[in-house]
Write an enzyme that holds these catalytic residues in place. Structure first.
Site, mmCIF file in Angstrom:
data_model
loop_
_atom_site.group_PDB
_atom_site.id
_atom_site.type_symbol
_atom_site.label_atom_id
_atom_site.label_comp_id
_atom_site.label_asym_id
_atom_site.label_seq_id
_atom_site.Cartn_x
_atom_site.Cartn_y
_atom_site.Cartn_z
ATOM 1 N N THR A 1 -19.890 -3.522 -15.500
ATOM 2 C CA THR A 1 -18.529 -3.686 -16.027
ATOM 3 C C THR A 1 -18.061 -5.134 -15.927
ATOM 4 O OG1 THR A 1 -17.745 -1.432 -15.789
ATOM 5 C CG2 THR A 1 -16.092 -3.153 -15.544
ATOM 6 N N THR B 1 -10.251 -13.311 -9.098
ATOM 7 C CA THR B 1 -9.908 -13.127 -7.688
ATOM 8 C C THR B 1 -10.159 -14.403 -6.897
ATOM 9 O OG1 THR B 1 -10.608 -11.957 -5.692
ATOM 10 C CG2 THR B 1 -12.247 -12.162 -7.410
ATOM 11 N N ASP B 2 -9.494 -14.510 -5.740
ATOM 12 C CA ASP B 2 -9.765 -15.653 -4.857
ATOM 13 C C ASP B 2 -11.138 -15.542 -4.196
ATOM 14 O OD1 ASP B 2 -9.227 -13.588 -3.063
ATOM 15 O OD2 ASP B 2 -7.554 -14.584 -2.063
ATOM 16 N N GLU B 3 -11.734 -14.327 -4.235
ATOM 17 C CA GLU B 3 -13.007 -14.123 -3.533
ATOM 18 C C GLU B 3 -14.147 -14.953 -4.132
ATOM 19 O OE1 GLU B 3 -14.149 -10.255 -2.351
ATOM 20 O OE2 GLU B 3 -12.111 -9.607 -1.963
ATOM 21 N N TYR C 1 -19.520 -7.879 -5.435
ATOM 22 C CA TYR C 1 -18.259 -7.865 -6.200
ATOM 23 C C TYR C 1 -17.862 -9.285 -6.595
ATOM 24 C CZ TYR C 1 -13.194 -8.106 -6.897
ATOM 25 O OH TYR C 1 -11.948 -8.396 -7.391
ATOM 26 N N SER D 1 -20.078 -10.912 -9.114
ATOM 27 C CA SER D 1 -19.897 -10.412 -10.489
ATOM 28 C C SER D 1 -18.624 -10.993 -11.101
ATOM 29 C CB SER D 1 -19.888 -8.879 -10.517
ATOM 30 O OG SER D 1 -18.717 -8.360 -9.904
ATOM 31 N N LYS D 2 -17.580 -11.147 -10.297
ATOM 32 C CA LYS D 2 -16.336 -11.740 -10.815
ATOM 33 C C LYS D 2 -16.558 -13.219 -11.138
ATOM 34 C CE LYS D 2 -12.719 -10.014 -11.067
ATOM 35 N NZ LYS D 2 -12.092 -9.225 -12.174
ATOM 36 N N VAL E 1 -10.777 -0.237 11.602
ATOM 37 C CA VAL E 1 -10.648 -1.691 11.447
ATOM 38 C C VAL E 1 -12.032 -2.302 11.604
ATOM 39 C CG1 VAL E 1 -9.670 -3.763 12.497
ATOM 40 C CG2 VAL E 1 -8.261 -1.698 12.268
ATOM 41 N N ARG F 1 -6.319 -12.262 5.358
ATOM 42 C CA ARG F 1 -6.092 -12.168 3.921
ATOM 43 C C ARG F 1 -4.693 -12.699 3.620
ATOM 44 N NH1 ARG F 1 -10.702 -11.765 4.372
ATOM 45 N NH2 ARG F 1 -12.166 -10.211 3.522
ATOM 46 N N ASP G 1 -18.638 -3.933 11.339
ATOM 47 C CA ASP G 1 -18.094 -4.859 10.352
ATOM 48 C C ASP G 1 -18.732 -4.649 8.970
ATOM 49 O OD1 ASP G 1 -16.461 -6.846 9.481
ATOM 50 O OD2 ASP G 1 -17.255 -8.403 10.800
HETATM 51 P P1 NAD Z 1 -8.478 -0.878 -9.804
HETATM 52 O O1 NAD Z 1 -9.848 -0.557 -9.304
HETATM 53 O O2 NAD Z 1 -7.300 -0.215 -9.200
HETATM 54 O O3 NAD Z 1 -8.399 -0.594 -11.380
HETATM 55 C C1 NAD Z 1 -9.416 -0.963 -12.263
HETATM 56 C C2 NAD Z 1 -9.128 -0.260 -13.597
HETATM 57 O O4 NAD Z 1 -10.140 -0.659 -14.532
HETATM 58 C C3 NAD Z 1 -9.179 1.270 -13.498
HETATM 59 O O5 NAD Z 1 -8.094 1.825 -14.185
HETATM 60 C C4 NAD Z 1 -10.493 1.626 -14.168
HETATM 61 O O6 NAD Z 1 -10.491 2.896 -14.762
HETATM 62 C C5 NAD Z 1 -10.625 0.510 -15.185
HETATM 63 N N1 NAD Z 1 -12.032 0.237 -15.570
HETATM 64 C C6 NAD Z 1 -13.102 0.084 -14.756
HETATM 65 N N2 NAD Z 1 -14.202 -0.156 -15.484
HETATM 66 C C7 NAD Z 1 -13.819 -0.176 -16.785
HETATM 67 C C8 NAD Z 1 -14.508 -0.388 -18.003
HETATM 68 N N3 NAD Z 1 -15.838 -0.626 -18.037
HETATM 69 N N4 NAD Z 1 -13.810 -0.357 -19.154
HETATM 70 C C9 NAD Z 1 -12.463 -0.100 -19.148
HETATM 71 N N5 NAD Z 1 -11.771 0.124 -18.017
HETATM 72 C C10 NAD Z 1 -12.442 0.080 -16.844
HETATM 73 O O7 NAD Z 1 -8.379 -2.454 -9.712
HETATM 74 P P2 NAD Z 1 -7.113 -3.361 -9.404
HETATM 75 O O8 NAD Z 1 -6.984 -3.502 -7.939
HETATM 76 O O9 NAD Z 1 -5.989 -2.919 -10.229
HETATM 77 O O10 NAD Z 1 -7.671 -4.766 -9.954
HETATM 78 C C11 NAD Z 1 -7.453 -5.170 -11.299
HETATM 79 C C12 NAD Z 1 -8.110 -6.514 -11.527
HETATM 80 O O11 NAD Z 1 -7.598 -7.459 -10.587
HETATM 81 C C13 NAD Z 1 -9.620 -6.512 -11.299
HETATM 82 O O12 NAD Z 1 -10.188 -7.363 -12.261
HETATM 83 C C14 NAD Z 1 -9.805 -7.098 -9.902
HETATM 84 O O13 NAD Z 1 -11.044 -7.745 -9.790
HETATM 85 C C15 NAD Z 1 -8.651 -8.073 -9.856
HETATM 86 N N6 NAD Z 1 -8.119 -8.370 -8.527
HETATM 87 C C16 NAD Z 1 -7.677 -7.360 -7.707
HETATM 88 C C17 NAD Z 1 -7.106 -7.679 -6.480
HETATM 89 C C18 NAD Z 1 -6.584 -6.619 -5.534
HETATM 90 O O14 NAD Z 1 -6.152 -6.965 -4.441
HETATM 91 N N7 NAD Z 1 -6.570 -5.351 -5.900
HETATM 92 C C19 NAD Z 1 -7.007 -9.015 -6.081
HETATM 93 C C20 NAD Z 1 -7.540 -9.996 -6.917
HETATM 94 C C21 NAD Z 1 -8.064 -9.666 -8.146
HETATM 95 O O1 DAU Z 2 -8.835 -11.227 -2.288
HETATM 96 C C1 DAU Z 2 -8.741 -10.476 -3.452
HETATM 97 C C2 DAU Z 2 -9.541 -9.205 -3.314
HETATM 98 O O2 DAU Z 2 -8.825 -8.370 -2.417
HETATM 99 C C3 DAU Z 2 -9.753 -8.487 -4.644
HETATM 100 O O3 DAU Z 2 -10.521 -9.304 -5.480
HETATM 101 C C4 DAU Z 2 -10.436 -7.139 -4.439
HETATM 102 O O4 DAU Z 2 -10.491 -6.442 -5.676
HETATM 103 C C5 DAU Z 2 -9.628 -6.327 -3.454
HETATM 104 O O5 DAU Z 2 -10.294 -5.122 -3.180
HETATM 105 C C6 DAU Z 2 -9.412 -7.116 -2.163
HETATM 106 O O6 DAU Z 2 -10.653 -7.285 -1.439
HETATM 107 P P1 DAU Z 2 -10.727 -7.112 0.146
HETATM 108 O O7 DAU Z 2 -12.110 -6.776 0.508
HETATM 109 O O8 DAU Z 2 -10.084 -8.262 0.826
HETATM 110 O O9 DAU Z 2 -9.734 -5.832 0.296
HETATM 111 P P2 DAU Z 2 -9.837 -4.516 1.201
HETATM 112 O O10 DAU Z 2 -8.520 -3.826 1.077
HETATM 113 O O11 DAU Z 2 -11.064 -3.744 0.937
HETATM 114 O O12 DAU Z 2 -9.941 -5.125 2.668
HETATM 115 C C7 DAU Z 2 -8.959 -5.995 3.187
HETATM 116 C C8 DAU Z 2 -9.435 -6.449 4.562
HETATM 117 O O13 DAU Z 2 -9.401 -5.314 5.442
HETATM 118 C C9 DAU Z 2 -10.864 -6.949 4.581
HETATM 119 O O14 DAU Z 2 -10.974 -8.016 5.500
HETATM 120 C C10 DAU Z 2 -11.675 -5.755 5.066
HETATM 121 C C11 DAU Z 2 -10.702 -5.035 5.981
HETATM 122 N N1 DAU Z 2 -10.853 -3.573 6.035
HETATM 123 C C12 DAU Z 2 -10.875 -2.884 4.856
HETATM 124 C C13 DAU Z 2 -11.017 -1.512 4.851
HETATM 125 C C14 DAU Z 2 -11.080 -0.740 3.547
HETATM 126 C C15 DAU Z 2 -10.896 -2.908 7.253
HETATM 127 O O15 DAU Z 2 -10.835 -3.542 8.319
HETATM 128 N N2 DAU Z 2 -11.038 -1.560 7.243
HETATM 129 C C16 DAU Z 2 -11.124 -0.827 6.092
HETATM 130 O O16 DAU Z 2 -11.278 0.423 6.190
#
Ligand code: NAD
Ligand code: DAU
Length: 354
Positions: free
Chosen positions: A99, A133-135, A159, A162-163, A215, A223, A289
């Site tokens: 994707t 993303t910042d990642e 992840y 790929s981004k 955790v 973050r 971890d």
């Molecule tokens: P999410 O996982 O909640 O939603 C992703 C959406 O994309 C879903 O509705 C899913 O059905 C749809 N999708 C997945 N594959 C698809 C495909 N092949 N074609 C069409 N639709 C598809 O994600 P989110 O947290 O809302 O993140 C949205 C965007 O922001 C992503 O690009 C993610 O990398 C980026 N982002 C997220 C965060 C975060 O903290 N959540 C932070 C930085 C960047």
């Molecule tokens: O920084 C932007 C990114 O933030 C986005 O690009 C990603 O789509 C989004 O998922 C998010 O990534 P993180 O890995 O930072 O988010 P997550 O909520 O999975 O985890 C946040 C922090 O918490 C991370 O350091 C891992 C930790 N964690 C996460 C989970 C799910 C835990 O300690 N326990 C957990 O069960």
């Protein structure tokens, strides 16, 4: 009226963007594959709204995307669609390549071919905005300068790799074909409707079920938390006034260690939904971890603030309060996500449709 093709608009951030766009009067064509993370409940407020057209499909389906572009002739494409969870990328990296890399690549190619057919003025005004993303910048240590748009890419998880690949493709389509692209790189979002695989909603829902709050490591990873509404307002601003070919970092100015975030969630729940068994903090459990766990992310948002006048409106303390309140007040949403009932809605609604 503006028309935008928004991808991933049934997910956490995409749905917030779609709801805001409709409030601004933008017509939205919402293309979403409805993976496990896509949820039509997120778009409940738009039931019966003729300005929102939902299409269940994949950004990698070239024919479908070409058909949508020809039919609706959008002024912009905003690409939120992605596999978004780091832990899932560790278990199944290829879904992320499919994707985030191949899907984005197909979307770019089809949009570019259609864009070439537009009259010059329309083509010049068109925008392709890619949500990243910042990642992609890798990991910071304490004391390091926050990520700027000039920070070299150094992704560490499948992840983020790929981004990063997708970001490079977007850049290449601007340089090679002149497609008017924009990329935004934001920090961790939080707020209503986030799927409970991510840290904050997972902790809220586990706590309410008296389950362990897992955790990773020592909870020391940091973050930079950004409210989803602030993020979506920033995206709209970049679309409106961002310079094609440019990247914009978006951050919440709210760096916190994970353990502090989890403790804050517990303290809010102790207040809003006290448990007879004592503080929810007793459920905090340190677990193995995440492999390759990035230590710290932090964003320098100077560019978007100085060039486009955007700043976050939410602070983390009140944003967390409001988020916990939302999960407490939306038991039906939570129940549907947990039970998979929204998937049954999908089968019901789309069965037999062409
Ligand atoms: P999410 O996982 O909640 O939603 C992703 C959406 O994309 C879903 O509705 C899913 O059905 C749809 N999708 C997945 N594959 C698809 C495909 N092949 N074609 C069409 N639709 C598809 O994600 P989110 O947290 O809302 O993140 C949205 C965007 O922001 C992503 O690009 C993610 O990398 C980026 N982002 C997220 C965060 C975060 O903290 N959540 C932070 C930085 C960047
Ligand atoms: O920084 C932007 C990114 O933030 C986005 O690009 C990603 O789509 C989004 O998922 C998010 O990534 P993180 O890995 O930072 O988010 P997550 O909520 O999975 O985890 C946040 C922090 O918490 C991370 O350091 C891992 C930790 N964690 C996460 C989970 C799910 C835990 O300690 N326990 C957990 O069960």
């Amino acid at each position: 009226m503006m028309c935008q093709l928004v991808t991933g608009g049934a997910g956490f951030i995409g749905s917030c963007y779609v709801l805001q766009a409709r409030k601004r009067g933008v017509r939205v064509i919402n293309l979403d594959k409805l993976t496990y993370a896509g949820n039509m409940d997120n778009l409940d407020a738009l039931r019966g709204d003729g300005g929102h057209v939902f299409v269940c499909g994949d950004i990698g389906n070239a024919e479908l995307v070409a058909h949508l572009l020809d039919s609706y002739r959008p002024d912009a494409v905003v690409n939120f669609a992605a596999e978004s969870h780091v832990d899932r990328s560790i278990m199944d990296p290829e879904a992320f390549v499919r994707t985030n890399v191949l899907g984005t690549s197909t979307l770019l190619r089809v949009v570019k071919d259609w864009w070439h057919t537009l009259p010059p003025q329309t083509a010049a005004a068109f925008r392709f905005l890619h949500i990243s993303t910042d990642e992609v910048y890798g990991a910071l240590q304490p004391g390091d300068e926050p990520f700027a748009e000039t920070t070299p890419y150094s992704p560490n998880s499948p992840y983020s790799a790929s981004k990063a690949a997708a970001d490079h493709l977007v850049h290449a389509f601007h340089e090679t074909y002149g497609l008017p692209t924009l990329v935004t790189n934001c920090s961790n979002n939080y707020g209503p409707r986030q799927f409970p695989e991510k840290l904050i909603p997972l902790m809220i829902l586990n706590a309410l079920e008296q389950k362990a709050l897992p955790v990773y490591g020592k909870g020391a990873n940091i973050r930079d938390w950004l409210h989803v509404e602030d993020h979506c307002a920033a995206v709209a601003r970049v679309l409106e006034a961002g310079q094609p070919g440019r990247k914009y970092n978006i951050g919440g100015h709210a760096e916190r260690a994970n353990l502090d975030v989890v403790r804050a969630v517990c303290a809010i729940l102790d207040d809003m939904a006290p448990s007879s068994q004592g503080s929810y903090a007793r459920l905090i459990t340190f677990v193995a971890d995440r492999p390759g766990h990035d230590f710290r992310y932090a964003i320098d948002s100077t560019r978007i603030t100085e060039e486009l006048g955007w700043k976050p409106k939410h602070d983390l303390d009140s944003g967390l309060l409001e988020t916990v309140r939302w999960y407490l007040d939306n038991a039906a949403w939570v129940e549907h996500v947990r039970s998979g009932a929204y998937r049954q809605w999908l089968v019901r609604n789309y069965a037999g449709r062409a």
